[in-house]
Design a protein around this motif. Structure first.
Motif, PDB file in Angstrom:
ATOM      1  N   HIS A   1       0.839  -1.210   0.000  1.00 24.25           N
ATOM      2  CA  HIS A   1       0.000   0.000   0.000  1.00 24.25           C
ATOM      3  C   HIS A   1       0.867   1.251   0.000  1.00 24.25           C
ATOM      4  CE1 HIS A   1      -3.067   2.892   1.104  1.00 24.25           C
ATOM      5  NE2 HIS A   1      -2.395   3.185   2.212  1.00 24.25           N
ATOM      6  N   ARG A   2       1.913   1.252   0.826  1.00 21.01           N
ATOM      7  CA  ARG A   2       2.795   2.410   0.909  1.00 21.01           C
ATOM      8  C   ARG A   2       3.511   2.660  -0.414  1.00 21.01           C
ATOM      9  NH1 ARG A   2       7.837   4.004   1.557  1.00 21.01           N
ATOM     10  NH2 ARG A   2       8.655   1.897   1.321  1.00 21.01           N
ATOM     11  N   ARG A   3       3.936   1.578  -1.058  1.00 23.76           N
ATOM     12  CA  ARG A   3       4.702   1.727  -2.304  1.00 23.76           C
ATOM     13  C   ARG A   3       3.828   2.104  -3.494  1.00 23.76           C
ATOM     14  NH1 ARG A   3       9.600  -2.397  -3.432  1.00 23.76           N
ATOM     15  NH2 ARG A   3      10.411  -2.690  -1.319  1.00 23.76           N
ATOM     16  N   THR A   4       2.645   1.534  -3.569  1.00 24.68           N
ATOM     17  CA  THR A   4       1.855   1.630  -4.797  1.00 24.68           C
ATOM     18  C   THR A   4       0.538   2.372  -4.624  1.00 24.68           C
ATOM     19  OG1 THR A   4       0.604  -0.415  -4.460  1.00 24.68           O
ATOM     20  CG2 THR A   4       2.796  -0.627  -5.455  1.00 24.68           C
ATOM     21  N   ARG A   5       0.133   2.624  -3.386  1.00 27.10           N
ATOM     22  CA  ARG A   5      -1.163   3.222  -3.055  1.00 27.10           C
ATOM     23  C   ARG A   5      -2.330   2.304  -3.381  1.00 27.10           C
ATOM     24  NH1 ARG A   5       0.480   5.514   0.681  1.00 27.10           N
ATOM     25  NH2 ARG A   5      -1.603   6.422   0.938  1.00 27.10           N
ATOM     26  N   ALA A   6      -2.081   1.035  -3.640  1.00 29.95           N
ATOM     27  CA  ALA A   6      -3.177   0.078  -3.768  1.00 29.95           C
ATOM     28  C   ALA A   6      -3.976   0.084  -2.468  1.00 29.95           C
ATOM     29  CB  ALA A   6      -2.630  -1.326  -4.037  1.00 29.95           C
ATOM     30  N   GLY A   7      -5.294  -0.018  -2.586  1.00 31.61           N
ATOM     31  CA  GLY A   7      -6.154   0.054  -1.411  1.00 31.61           C
ATOM     32  C   GLY A   7      -5.913  -1.094  -0.442  1.00 31.61           C
ATOM     33  N   LEU A   8      -5.902  -0.786   0.851  1.00 29.75           N
ATOM     34  CA  LEU A   8      -5.673  -1.832   1.843  1.00 29.75           C
ATOM     35  C   LEU A   8      -6.788  -2.875   1.827  1.00 29.75           C
ATOM     36  CD1 LEU A   8      -4.199  -0.172   5.072  1.00 29.75           C
ATOM     37  CD2 LEU A   8      -3.187  -1.983   3.670  1.00 29.75           C
TER      38      LEU A   8
END
Length: 245
Positions: free
Chosen positions: A135-142
């Protein structure tokens, strides 16, 4: 440990610290900006041709969660014991493309405790921190990443019903329901294991965005939440091909 081979051959586990640069230790995969996770993301990206970092992260999470903790989950389901797969004791060897080709642990040691210990070694120490780093690297939703965690964990229970008739699906379904009921990150809300054609299958409530990849444009996974639930179950029961958008 050898007894697992008759339940799910795919979950064969190597014992002993492995040698070779191709093996990655799990605790190093979890490191912020570490090269091990960068390598796994690159392999998955190259195999699928992801069009976004978001989809790349979701794909990796599902494949990784479906293999790295699988032996421990299945051993708990069948024997009630918790294998020591804490990240510092676990190595994975990536496929050339998607996922994990092999898993190794330093020794076949079991930890004291039951379900709470399993939650700790599989989720709290491993898959949930990996979700947070992705999530931190890609902003993919948790929530979507945790959906991949839930789907991957479910495969440990579902795959055994596909590869053997030794364990009744109803028993593994009950064990899955016990596992997921109080699992961290509300995994119980992210999908369901269901019987279909005498096996167990997983129906996701989140999407991994596989249909956006250039390797299979427009192709939905069989468990994809973008397909109505009755249609997914009918496809599993009849053995129809994966549906497309």
């Amino acid at each position: 440990m050898a007894s697992l081979a008759r339940y799910a051959p795919r979950y064969k586990l190597e014992i002993g610290e492995p040698a070779g640069n191709e093996w990655l230790r799990a605790d190093r995969i979890l490191e912020a900006d570490g090269p091990e996770l960068t390598e796994l993301l690159k392999r998955d990206h190259d195999a699928a041709g992801h069009t976004s970092a978001h989809a790349n992260a979701l794909s990796l999470m599902s494949f990784y969660a479906g293999r790295a903790p699988a032996t421990a989950l299945l051993l708990w389901a069948l024997e009630g014991r918790v294998l020591d797969i804490r990240p510092q004791n676990l190595w994975v060897r990536p496929h050339d493309g998607h996922g994990i080709a092999a898993v190794a642990i330093r020794s076949a040691r079991f930890l004291p405790g039951g379900l709470q210990t399993l939650y700790d070694v599989v989720l709290t120490q491993h898959l949930l921190p990996l979700s947070a780093e992705l999530h931190r690297r890609t902003r993919a939703g948790l929530r979507q990443l945790h959906g991949g965690v839930a789907a991957g964990c479910a495969m440990a229970f579902c795959a055994a019903t596909r590869e053997t008739e030794t364990v009744p699906p109803a028993y593994l379904l009950e064990r899955w329901q016990t596992f997921v009921a109080n699992a961290p990150a509300e995994l119980a809300r992210l999908g369901d294991v269901e019987p279909a054609a005498g096996k167990l299958v997983y129906l996701r409530n989140t999407c991994c965005l596989y249909y956006t990849s250039t390797a299979a444009p427009g192709t939905l996974c069989g468990s994809c939440c973008l397909t109505p639930r009755p249609t997914r179950l009918a496809a599993y029961n009849t053995g129809r091909p994966i549906l497309t958008v």
